[in-house]
Design a protein around this motif. Structure first.
Motif, short mmCIF file in Angstrom:
data_model
loop_
_atom_site.label_atom_id
_atom_site.label_comp_id
_atom_site.label_asym_id
_atom_site.label_seq_id
_atom_site.Cartn_x
_atom_site.Cartn_y
_atom_site.Cartn_z
N SER A 12 -6.02 -2.68 -2.83
CA SER A 12 -6.27 -2.48 -1.40
C SER A 12 -5.81 -1.10 -1.00
O SER A 12 -4.90 -0.53 -1.61
N ASP A 13 -6.42 -0.56 0.06
CA ASP A 13 -5.89 0.68 0.62
C ASP A 13 -4.59 0.42 1.37
O ASP A 13 -3.87 1.37 1.72
N ASN A 14 -4.26 -0.85 1.60
CA ASN A 14 -2.94 -1.19 2.15
C ASN A 14 -1.83 -1.05 1.11
O ASN A 14 -0.65 -1.04 1.46
N ALA A 15 -2.21 -0.99 -0.16
CA ALA A 15 -1.20 -0.93 -1.22
C ALA A 15 -0.59 0.46 -1.36
O ALA A 15 0.51 0.60 -1.91
N MET A 171 -22.14 -7.84 28.83
CA MET A 171 -21.12 -8.04 27.82
C MET A 171 -20.48 -6.70 27.45
O MET A 171 -20.88 -5.64 27.94
N LEU A 172 -19.49 -6.76 26.58
CA LEU A 172 -18.78 -5.58 26.11
C LEU A 172 -18.94 -5.44 24.60
O LEU A 172 -19.18 -6.43 23.90
N LEU A 173 -18.78 -4.20 24.11
CA LEU A 173 -18.80 -3.94 22.68
C LEU A 173 -17.42 -3.52 22.24
O LEU A 173 -16.85 -2.55 22.74
N PHE A 174 -16.87 -4.28 21.28
CA PHE A 174 -15.56 -3.99 20.69
C PHE A 174 -15.74 -3.51 19.27
O PHE A 174 -16.53 -4.07 18.50
N LEU A 175 -14.98 -2.50 18.87
CA LEU A 175 -15.05 -1.96 17.51
C LEU A 175 -13.69 -2.06 16.85
O LEU A 175 -12.71 -1.49 17.34
N ASP A 176 -13.63 -2.82 15.76
CA ASP A 176 -12.44 -2.90 14.91
C ASP A 176 -12.47 -1.69 13.99
O ASP A 176 -13.25 -1.63 13.05
N GLY A 177 -11.59 -0.73 14.26
CA GLY A 177 -11.61 0.53 13.54
C GLY A 177 -10.51 0.67 12.52
O GLY A 177 -9.98 1.77 12.35
N ALA A 178 -10.18 -0.41 11.83
CA ALA A 178 -9.14 -0.31 10.80
C ALA A 178 -9.49 0.76 9.77
O ALA A 178 -8.60 1.44 9.25
N ARG A 179 -10.79 0.91 9.48
CA ARG A 179 -11.26 1.93 8.53
C ARG A 179 -12.25 2.88 9.20
O ARG A 179 -13.20 3.35 8.58
N ILE A 180 -12.02 3.17 10.46
CA ILE A 180 -12.94 4.04 11.18
C ILE A 180 -12.96 5.44 10.60
O ILE A 180 -13.98 6.14 10.63
N GLY A 204 -7.38 2.70 13.33
CA GLY A 204 -6.50 2.34 12.22
C GLY A 204 -5.67 3.49 11.72
O GLY A 204 -6.12 4.63 11.64
N GLY A 205 -4.42 3.18 11.36
CA GLY A 205 -3.54 4.14 10.73
C GLY A 205 -2.99 3.66 9.41
O GLY A 205 -2.81 4.44 8.47
N THR A 206 -2.74 2.35 9.31
CA THR A 206 -2.06 1.79 8.15
C THR A 206 -2.83 2.03 6.86
O THR A 206 -2.25 2.34 5.82
N LYS A 207 -4.15 1.89 6.91
CA LYS A 207 -4.97 2.02 5.70
C LYS A 207 -5.27 3.48 5.37
O LYS A 207 -5.93 3.76 4.36
N ASN A 208 -4.80 4.41 6.18
CA ASN A 208 -5.19 5.81 6.01
C ASN A 208 -4.00 6.75 5.92
O ASN A 208 -4.12 7.93 6.25
N GLY A 209 -2.84 6.21 5.52
CA GLY A 209 -1.72 7.11 5.27
C GLY A 209 -0.47 6.86 6.06
O GLY A 209 0.54 7.55 5.85
N MET A 210 -0.49 5.89 6.98
CA MET A 210 0.71 5.57 7.75
C MET A 210 1.47 4.41 7.10
O MET A 210 0.89 3.62 6.36
N LEU A 211 2.77 4.31 7.44
CA LEU A 211 3.55 3.15 6.99
C LEU A 211 3.09 1.89 7.68
O LEU A 211 2.96 0.83 7.07
#
Length: 352
Positions: A12-15, A171-180, A204-211
């Motif tokens: 995972s990129d979480n690893a 309606m509204l549009l929501f974007l989950d950007g964990a890997r944006i 997202g920050g966790t998957k891209n270099g943050m703790l």
């Protein structure tokens, strides 16, 4: 296996650990006291950076500890208990958050099967006209992941089409950007481009270099008050906010966020290119971002996982790359895949 495993796994990129620039920023932020709950200069700086990158000076930026909390709080700001969120059947909020959305919002998810993890107006249309009024849950939000859980990417035109549909129905549009970041790198576009038609998103920050750490970004003023209170109720309002904000400030400086994502995507492409030459291994789709999906002999999966961990994924496997993945990691892993598959083939043929 007699080969050295890669230093960085493909589980995972979480690893991956944290980027050195992020760790340096945390050390600097640890000097002295700071006003808690976001009243500090690091939070102000990171909020300004995000607003600038999104081209949205009036956006409300709310930092959270993690992705599930950010997703649920963001969606809570957009739905009432009698309303529903439409998402792909593979959507993270539906499959990988332990029912947190339903548990904390009291609302319902309407999941839509897709071939590639992406919603389309045609797939959504049958859900948009509940026939029995108050007897039916009312769709209120279309939720997409960018990039998706299958590694695919919505084009800017596809996002606009979904936004137009959502807004036409109130309606509204929501974007989950964990890997944006990976999606922006794949599309060679800006975060402003990706957020241009969205009402609320997570960054997202966790998957891209943050703790640790994510950000909710609210682009509709009428949602801001609900979002702030939702973040608090879901336990996502950090008292020492500077330690999340300082990480974002570092990640968003000098395009580090983009360089990290570009590198991860390149390593996935290198891995996929190597797989194409391996007998007995089938690449399920060309990677668009930092995930590679493949099929290999069933007898090879467990031995290969023991040597270097990764996840099974449906009828195949998923291999993820990150900012920390090196070319040597990819090449070592390819060698291990080749050797394991060959041994599995020999065993199946009765040679071993």
């Amino acid at each position: 296996m007699d080969l050295l495993p890669p230093e960085h796994s493909f589980v995972s990129d979480n690893a991956a650990g944290a980027h050195p620039a992020v760790l340096d920023a945390l050390v600097r932020a640890n000097v002295g006291d700071a006003t808690p709950y976001g009243g500090d200069r690091w939070t102000a700086a990171a909020v300004a950076r995000i607003r600038d990158l999104l081209g949205a000076p009036g956006a409300e930026v709310l930092f959270t500890y993690g992705g599930t909390g950010a997703n649920v709080a963001a969606l809570q700001a957009a739905v009432d208990p009698f309303e529903a969120v439409i998402t792909a059947s593979t959507g993270h909020v539906h499959t990988d958050e332990c029912g947190a959305f339903e548990r904390f919002t009291g609302s319902k998810i309407l999941d839509v099967p897709t071939a590639d993890g992406k919603l389309t107006p045609e797939l959504i249309a049958p859900l948009l006209n509940p026939l029995n009024g108050e007897h039916n849950v009312q769709p209120a939000v279309i939720a997409i992941s960018q990039a998706t859980e299958l590694g695919t990417v919505y084009s800017l035109e596809e996002i606009k089409a979904l936004a137009d549909l959502a807004h036409a129905y109130g309606m509204l549009l929501f974007l989950d950007g964990a890997r944006i970041a990976n999606a922006a790198a794949a599309l060679d576009c800006s975060l402003q481009d990706l957020a241009g038609h969205v009402d609320i998103l997570t960054l997202g920050g966790t998957k891209n270099g943050m703790l640790y750490g994510e950000a909710m970004v609210v682009l509709r003023p009428e949602l801001i008050r609900r979002a702030r209170f939702a973040r608090k109720q879901f336990g996502q309002l950090a008292s020492k906010m500077r330690f999340i904000a300082a990480q974002f400030d570092a990640l968003l400086s000098d395009n580090l966020w983009l360089h990290n994502a570009q590198h991860a995507n390149r390593m996935a492409a290198r891995l996929a290119d190597g797989i194409r030459d391996l007998p007995g291994v089938e690449l399920m789709q060309a990677p668009q971002t930092n995930s590679v999906f493949a099929r290999l002999p069933a007898e090879a999966v467990a031995p290969l996982q023991q040597w270097s961990p990764f996840l099974k994924w449906g009828a195949g496997v998923r291999w993820m790359t990150s900012f920390a993945t090196t070319e040597q990691d990819v090449d070592r892993f390819l060698a291990g895949v080749a050797q394991t598959v060959q041994c599995a083939d020999f065993a199946t043929a009765g040679v071993l």
